[in-house]
Scaffold this active site. Sequence first.
Site, PDB file in Angstrom:
ATOM      1  N   TYR A   1       0.836  -1.203   0.000  1.00  0.00           N
ATOM      2  CA  TYR A   1       0.000   0.000   0.000  1.00  0.00           C
ATOM      3  C   TYR A   1       0.871   1.253   0.000  1.00  0.00           C
ATOM      4  CZ  TYR A   1      -3.098   3.704   1.516  1.00  0.00           C
ATOM      5  OH  TYR A   1      -3.787   4.899   1.604  1.00  0.00           O
TER       6      TYR A   1
ATOM      7  N   SER B   1      -3.849  14.098   6.987  1.00  0.00           N
ATOM      8  CA  SER B   1      -4.894  13.752   6.032  1.00  0.00           C
ATOM      9  C   SER B   1      -6.214  13.478   6.728  1.00  0.00           C
ATOM     10  CB  SER B   1      -4.475  12.507   5.237  1.00  0.00           C
ATOM     11  OG  SER B   1      -5.560  12.008   4.470  1.00  0.00           O
TER      12      SER B   1
ATOM     13  N   GLN C   1      -5.335  18.548   5.694  1.00  0.00           N
ATOM     14  CA  GLN C   1      -5.758  18.329   4.304  1.00  0.00           C
ATOM     15  C   GLN C   1      -7.153  17.715   4.271  1.00  0.00           C
ATOM     16  OE1 GLN C   1      -4.442  14.785   2.137  1.00  0.00           O
ATOM     17  NE2 GLN C   1      -6.589  15.146   1.688  1.00  0.00           N
TER      18      GLN C   1
ATOM     19  N   TYR D   1     -10.316  16.004   2.440  1.00  0.00           N
ATOM     20  CA  TYR D   1     -11.047  15.329   1.361  1.00  0.00           C
ATOM     21  C   TYR D   1     -12.444  15.938   1.366  1.00  0.00           C
ATOM     22  CZ  TYR D   1      -7.891  11.431   0.213  1.00  0.00           C
ATOM     23  OH  TYR D   1      -6.855  10.668  -0.232  1.00  0.00           O
TER      24      TYR D   1
ATOM     25  N   ARG E   1      -5.612   0.239  -8.125  1.00  0.00           N
ATOM     26  CA  ARG E   1      -4.353  -0.218  -7.529  1.00  0.00           C
ATOM     27  C   ARG E   1      -4.391  -1.736  -7.358  1.00  0.00           C
ATOM     28  NH1 ARG E   1      -4.859   4.573  -3.002  1.00  0.00           N
ATOM     29  NH2 ARG E   1      -4.897   6.287  -4.523  1.00  0.00           N
TER      30      ARG E   1
ATOM     31  N   LYS F   1      -4.173  21.298  -3.514  1.00  0.00           N
ATOM     32  CA  LYS F   1      -3.214  20.227  -3.769  1.00  0.00           C
ATOM     33  C   LYS F   1      -3.714  19.328  -4.896  1.00  0.00           C
ATOM     34  CE  LYS F   1      -0.754  16.485  -1.343  1.00  0.00           C
ATOM     35  NZ  LYS F   1      -1.045  15.355  -2.239  1.00  0.00           N
TER      36      LYS F   1
ATOM     37  N   HIS G   1      -0.556  12.926  -6.712  1.00  0.00           N
ATOM     38  CA  HIS G   1      -0.929  11.971  -5.662  1.00  0.00           C
ATOM     39  C   HIS G   1       0.075  10.820  -5.580  1.00  0.00           C
ATOM     40  CE1 HIS G   1      -4.327  11.708  -2.873  1.00  0.00           C
ATOM     41  NE2 HIS G   1      -4.110  10.396  -2.830  1.00  0.00           N
TER      42      HIS G   1
ATOM     43  N   ARG H   1      -0.426   7.663  -7.771  1.00  0.00           N
ATOM     44  CA  ARG H   1      -1.403   6.673  -7.313  1.00  0.00           C
ATOM     45  C   ARG H   1      -2.778   6.830  -7.952  1.00  0.00           C
ATOM     46  NH1 ARG H   1      -0.053   3.993  -2.715  1.00  0.00           N
ATOM     47  NH2 ARG H   1      -2.104   4.049  -1.734  1.00  0.00           N
TER      48      ARG H   1
END
Length: 383
Positions: free
Chosen positions: A30, A112, A133, A135, A170, A257, A281, A284
């Site tokens: 990860y 985050s 940060q 979301y 991923r 960002k 990112h 990713r």
Amino acid sequence: MALYFNKKYPSVEDLRKKAKKSIPKFAFEYLDGGCNEDVNLIKNTSEIRDVELLPYYLSKHTGSSMKTELFGHTYDAPFGIAPVGLQGLMWPNSPEILAKAAFEHNIPFVLSTVSTSSIERISEITEGKAWFQLYHPAENRLRDDIINRAKEAECPVLVILCDVPTFGFRPRDIRNGLAMPPSMSVKNILQVLGKPNWALNTLKHGQPNFEVLKPYMPKNLDIKQLGKFMDETFSGRLNEEKIKPIRDVWPGKLVLKGVANEADAESAIRLGLDGIIVSNHGGRQLDAGESTIKPLARISEKYGDQITVMMDSGIRSGPDVARTLASGAKFTFMGRSFMYGVSALGKQGGDHTISLLKTELQQVMEQICCERVEDFPKHLISK
């Protein structure tokens, strides 16, 4: 503060190798992986390393200082710790370890929304100096509540994310059944049993959770329910109409960002934002995109006098920081380098990694006779 690092691990790559041996495979993959075929993950670093610097050996060099003024605060180095999701999965208590090290070294730490420590706890550790940060939530009520918590925690900078309109594809994480908590298949259980130090530390600190989101989550969600909650709670697709109300209510510095082109940089300026972080990112999200160093050079040249331009993604070392600053960034952030450090060395990992990066960067500055961080572009060899 004095810089001491473990001489057994004198590079970030050494830390990466140690981390791979220290944590379960699903956690390392990860941390280490990108999306799809990892093309952009690899390009990010390799294309930064195409940048060359010019030394001026006969200049009247009187010494080099890494101190950097950013948003009214003078930091001791021109790099900070980027926001990383699921940090406690990779190493227990890692957000707190890194926040403490960042505070002691006087560099910024960015928490985050989907990390494993709360806004309030990280603010306590950093005496209100940590960035946050966001979301973007689907509901305005939730957005406003999280922003108010960041205000009350005295976060000086709010970072809003624009490069996750969808979740990246991923393959490693899909194979590993990665969620929060991770799916405990027989394979994953065997991986945990093979890393007893990681397992014992996880028992000591408890199962990692999304601490920022804990007040809003129903209790005892299974993996499918958690996935549904995340899909329903967050709308990663950002646009100008969603940014405007945040700009209106946020009293501190506001940073976008995930900027990857000139048009989005222009929008940030038009909306009155204070800074942008050129980022993909960490490779990713979009394997078919550009590496970060290319749009950074264009954006900083065109808009660097109108907005603070920063960069993350692909930066792994002190020389990489130097190359990025020479290419036009005013400041840089790294995620994986610090997570390798804490995954490799636990409580000592944050201090070790920051000391290592400071030592590397100081050597580059002295070697090329660069006295101030803002002088790096004078040392860029244009191609």
